[in-house]
Write a protein that holds these residues in place. Sequence first.
Motif, short mmCIF file in Angstrom:
data_model
loop_
_atom_site.label_atom_id
_atom_site.label_comp_id
_atom_site.label_asym_id
_atom_site.label_seq_id
_atom_site.Cartn_x
_atom_site.Cartn_y
_atom_site.Cartn_z
N PHE A 38 0.67 -1.21 0.00
CA PHE A 38 0.06 0.11 -0.28
C PHE A 38 0.66 1.27 0.06
O PHE A 38 0.14 2.08 -0.44
CB PHE A 38 -0.78 0.29 1.05
N VAL A 39 1.72 1.12 0.32
CA VAL A 39 2.75 2.43 1.32
C VAL A 39 3.36 2.81 -0.10
O VAL A 39 3.51 3.90 -1.12
CB VAL A 39 4.13 2.31 2.09
N ALA A 40 4.10 1.50 -0.84
CA ALA A 40 4.52 1.59 -2.18
C ALA A 40 4.03 2.13 -3.32
O ALA A 40 4.34 3.06 -3.78
CB ALA A 40 5.27 0.47 -2.70
N VAL A 41 2.49 1.88 -3.62
CA VAL A 41 1.62 2.11 -4.83
C VAL A 41 1.40 3.79 -4.29
O VAL A 41 2.07 4.47 -5.23
CB VAL A 41 0.50 1.44 -4.55
N ILE A 42 1.71 3.68 -3.20
CA ILE A 42 1.20 5.51 -2.42
C ILE A 42 2.19 5.89 -2.78
O ILE A 42 2.61 7.68 -3.68
CB ILE A 42 0.54 5.28 -0.79
#
Length: 361
Positions: free
Chosen positions: A251-255
């Motif tokens: 999730f953090v990577a996508v953001i």
Amino acid sequence: MQSRDCPTMSAGEVTFTDLLLLVIVLAFLWVSGKTAERLGCPVMVAEIVAGIAVGPNGFDIAPFPSAFVVVGQLGLFLLILEGGLNVRIDSLRTVGARALGVAISGTVLPILLTVAVFSGFHHFNYREATVAGVSLSATAIGMVTQLMVGFGLLQSRLGNLIMSAAMIDDVLSLILLAMVTAASGMGTQPAWGPVTGLWAILIPLISSVVFILITAVFAVSTPVLIMRLQTTFDSHGIHSINSWIVPTIFFVAVILVVAAHFARTTPLLGSFMAGVSFASVPSALVTFEACSAEVFSWTTRIFFASIGFAVPAHALFSTEALLYGSLLSAIAVSSKVVTGVFEWDSKWAVGWAMVGRGGTC
């Protein structure tokens, strides 16, 4: 040869032949990599060569090549994410200055040497020589990560130095590419802002610096926040960190990847900093590798094959192409190998690790 790729492909247009060729291509990539591994040769080189053979510029048997490229790009982002997970923020403080020296020299030297050599040929003007130099300046972060994985160096100080240098090198090359594009007036429209003029040059530079500073603060704060959340969850009898850490990393990577794109820096930087943010979280790396090992191995394999898709095999064997290609290769190798002087005790390892290309040329 005419490619089978079709931008408007629907499910009904996928034939049995396409499926059969897909299986053959994937099997060929797997066999090529395993054979190279058994012979002690670089696996990624074998996969690139296999990609040349089956791709649009080779025998053209890979169905829907653009789909391979998309999956390959996913593999690249996963590769960079894993690389970041092996680079602790505290280790960056110890290797930062030397990594910066390796990255800056490895970005500038290829440009200076290419301009000095090729501007003397009547076939090339100064601008063309500069563009060629910029194309040689970027170290392929995906190749570097795979090298560190192969040699078991990702978690070492040397691996951290090389990974950090390659990431900085990639960002600097992106900024130089934006500068060259703006100066030539040939750029495509970015997500926002001008594509030509002074601000087109300054925006990637400023946004990259700001993005690194913000995500560095986030990377320092993340382990503390995760540990506090774990303590709270433990007090309420909620599952351990291992059950939710991997979805959180993704999730953090996508953001951060999306944020890097709209900040007009390289999205790979977002993937790298997402990994760095969780590198100090206990069991994050082990859990990530356990959950994504099979997907990771195949997407990485397809990424290196997709590099081979872009190699113009039929144009490589003319006398002129061989001459200029050999000269550019000599510049590309020599200008990167010498950057190892910033880590004298491991100068050859650092220098040769920075030679890898394939991401931005």
